[in-house]
Design a protein around this motif. Structure first.
Motif, PDB file in Angstrom:
ATOM      1  N   SER A  63       0.801  -1.219   0.000  1.00 37.89           N
ATOM      2  CA  SER A  63       0.000   0.000   0.000  1.00 37.89           C
ATOM      3  C   SER A  63       0.839   1.278   0.000  1.00 37.89           C
ATOM      4  O   SER A  63       0.322   2.347  -0.337  1.00 37.89           O
ATOM      5  CB  SER A  63      -0.946  -0.005   1.202  1.00 37.89           C
ATOM      6  OG  SER A  63      -0.205  -0.025   2.412  1.00 37.89           O
ATOM      7  N   LYS A  87      -2.416   9.867   1.090  1.00 41.03           N
ATOM      8  CA  LYS A  87      -3.833   9.642   0.842  1.00 41.03           C
ATOM      9  C   LYS A  87      -4.580   9.642   2.180  1.00 41.03           C
ATOM     10  O   LYS A  87      -3.985   9.343   3.218  1.00 41.03           O
ATOM     11  CB  LYS A  87      -4.027   8.284   0.161  1.00 41.03           C
ATOM     12  CG  LYS A  87      -3.235   8.102  -1.120  1.00 41.03           C
ATOM     13  CD  LYS A  87      -3.407   6.678  -1.647  1.00 41.03           C
ATOM     14  CE  LYS A  87      -2.590   6.468  -2.916  1.00 41.03           C
ATOM     15  NZ  LYS A  87      -2.739   5.079  -3.438  1.00 41.03           N
ATOM     16  N   GLU A  89      -6.391   7.445   3.383  1.00 41.86           N
ATOM     17  CA  GLU A  89      -6.261   6.121   4.011  1.00 41.86           C
ATOM     18  C   GLU A  89      -4.912   5.905   4.693  1.00 41.86           C
ATOM     19  O   GLU A  89      -4.715   4.893   5.360  1.00 41.86           O
ATOM     20  CB  GLU A  89      -6.520   5.008   2.995  1.00 41.86           C
ATOM     21  CG  GLU A  89      -5.726   5.121   1.721  1.00 41.86           C
ATOM     22  CD  GLU A  89      -6.526   5.793   0.605  1.00 41.86           C
ATOM     23  OE1 GLU A  89      -7.197   6.817   0.871  1.00 41.86           O
ATOM     24  OE2 GLU A  89      -6.451   5.289  -0.544  1.00 41.86           O
ATOM     25  N   ASP A  90      -3.988   6.846   4.543  1.00 37.36           N
ATOM     26  CA  ASP A  90      -2.722   6.778   5.281  1.00 37.36           C
ATOM     27  C   ASP A  90      -2.866   7.335   6.695  1.00 37.36           C
ATOM     28  O   ASP A  90      -1.926   7.245   7.497  1.00 37.36           O
ATOM     29  CB  ASP A  90      -1.629   7.558   4.554  1.00 37.36           C
ATOM     30  CG  ASP A  90      -1.242   6.947   3.226  1.00 37.36           C
ATOM     31  OD1 ASP A  90      -1.057   7.705   2.258  1.00 37.36           O
ATOM     32  OD2 ASP A  90      -1.142   5.705   3.149  1.00 37.36           O
ATOM     33  N   THR A  91      -4.018   7.904   7.009  1.00 33.39           N
ATOM     34  CA  THR A  91      -4.251   8.448   8.336  1.00 33.39           C
ATOM     35  C   THR A  91      -4.151   7.355   9.386  1.00 33.39           C
ATOM     36  O   THR A  91      -4.812   6.322   9.284  1.00 33.39           O
ATOM     37  CB  THR A  91      -5.633   9.114   8.413  1.00 33.39           C
ATOM     38  OG1 THR A  91      -5.657  10.246   7.528  1.00 33.39           O
ATOM     39  CG2 THR A  91      -5.949   9.563   9.830  1.00 33.39           C
ATOM     40  N   SER A 124      -8.892  15.036   2.917  1.00 34.48           N
ATOM     41  CA  SER A 124      -9.237  14.898   1.489  1.00 34.48           C
ATOM     42  C   SER A 124      -9.615  16.227   0.871  1.00 34.48           C
ATOM     43  O   SER A 124      -9.782  17.222   1.555  1.00 34.48           O
ATOM     44  CB  SER A 124     -10.367  13.903   1.327  1.00 34.48           C
ATOM     45  OG  SER A 124     -11.482  14.325   2.083  1.00 34.48           O
TER      46      SER A 124
END
Length: 124
Positions: A63, A87, A89-91, A124
């Motif tokens: 990922s 991104k 989703e890297d949070t 985002s």
């Protein structure tokens, strides 16, 4: 004993970059491989990247491959994680870890020392 302290986390917009640092102290003369992991609430800690003691070998999760770069500076007893093209989703909370072996590992169970974590939030 080895103490690890992460820094460099924060809030960044999607597409942005951050560099995490992991400063080691204590018995840093040992031949330790280093790793970065991340965790979000309710999920297991996830492997991100690892670097061997010699820095010759590295490995990444699928990922983050291509976007993230792990490195280390032996003179400063510090490991780094450069994160590009972030991104949402890297949070996660990102943890630095050290294992009493010169070889890389993707398994959190094989690491002996852990930092307290640093929050990375990608909007985002």
């Amino acid at each position: 004993q080895v103490q690890l302290v992460e820094s460099g986390g924060g809030l960044v917009q999607a597409g942005g970059s951050l560099r995490l640092s992991c400063a080691a102290s204590g018995r840093t003369f040992g031949r330790y491989a280093m790793g970065w992991f991340r965790q979000v609430p309710g999920k297991e800690r996830e492997f991100v990247a690892t670097v061997s003691w010699s820095a010759v070998s590295t490995a990444y999760s699928d990922s983050v491959k291509v976007r993230f770069t792990i490195s280390r500076d032996q003179a400063k007893s510090t490991a780094y994680l450069r994160m590009n093209s972030l991104k949402p989703e890297d949070t996660a909370v990102y943890y630095c870890a050290a294992r009493q072996s010169p070889s890389t590992s993707r398994s959190s169970r094989e690491y002996d020392y852990w930092g307290q974590g640093t929050q990375v939030t990608v909007s985002s």
